[in-house]
Scaffold this active site. Structure first.
Site, PDB file in Angstrom:
ATOM      1  NE  ARG A  24      -2.760  -2.326   3.004  1.00  0.00           N
ATOM      2  CZ  ARG A  24      -2.894  -2.502   4.157  1.00  0.00           C
ATOM      3  NH1 ARG A  24      -3.462  -1.433   4.969  1.00  0.00           N
ATOM      4  NH2 ARG A  24      -2.726  -3.774   4.513  1.00  0.00           N
ATOM      5  CD  GLU A  29      -2.931  -4.037  14.561  1.00  0.00           C
ATOM      6  OE1 GLU A  29      -3.100  -3.529  13.385  1.00  0.00           O
ATOM      7  OE2 GLU A  29      -3.733  -3.814  15.608  1.00  0.00           O
TER       8      GLU A  29
END
Ligand code: PRP
Ligand code: ADE
Length: 176
Positions: A65, A102
């Site tokens: 991204r 994460e």
């Protein structure tokens, strides 16, 4: 509502994606609105031009991204764009770093000759959560001899304190 608040209103939060317990920030609705993309890019160009006092040689974008914002920013700043990619995607000699993010573990790679020793680099990604991803990319850039002027993120998940892992300054636009 400010232009940045309008952009923030486009970001969707999806609970339990890609794993239970993760509150996923989906940036892709921003790209359905060219005005919103322009708002972000203009904001970033202005930020760099008004706060970074050195010439920016290279924008490094993080797979995947970070590739949405990095090349446009590089073009507007007259800088080179260099990708840091997930394992197995870049040909030629590479350096690599494993990291924890994460919701998983990954390996990043950078082409050995892509950054020249002494070049001034800004690292760009869509989001910082734990900071593991950006930290690994920073290690690769420094391993090539690049100097990190700043890390830039569109989104920062502040409760995860990811910026504490990073040695260079961190700038984010939208915080949760
Ligand atoms: O701060 P961290 O906890 O390390 O997490 C942040 C990273 O996680 C996401 O990437 P992801 O690996 O999901 O890849 P993608 O860009 O290919 O979707 C995001 O785009 C950041 O790169
Ligand atoms: N909560 C989150 N939303 C979107 N991308 C992420 N990457 C790491 N954590 C994320």
């Amino acid at each position: 509502m400010s232009d940045i608040e309008k952009v923030k209103s486009l970001i969707r939060t999806i609970p339990d994606f890609p794993k239970k317990g993760i509150s996923f920030k989906d940036i892709f609705p921003i790209f359905q609105d060219p005005t919103a993309v322009e708002t972000l890019i203009s904001y970033l160009v202005n930020h760099v031009n008004t706060t970074i006092n050195e010439k920016v040689d290279v924008i490094v974008g993080l797979d995947a991204r970070g590739f949405l914002f990095g090349p446009i920013l590089a073009l507007r700043l007259g800088a080179a764009f260099v990708p840091v990619r997930k394992q197995g995607k870049l040909p030629g000699e590479i350096i690599s770093a494993e990291f924890v993010k994460e919701y998983g573990v990954d390996i990043f790679e950078l082409q050995k000759e892509a950054i020249k020793p002494g070049q001034n680099v800004i690292i760009v990604d869509d989001l910082i959560a734990t900071g593991g991803t950006a930290h690994a990319a920073g290690n690769l850039v420094e391993g090539s001899g690049g100097k990190i002027l700043e890390y830039i993120f569109i989104i920062e998940l502040i409760d995860l304190n990811g910026k504490n892992l990073l040695k260079a300054p961190v700038h984010s636009i939208i915080r949760y």
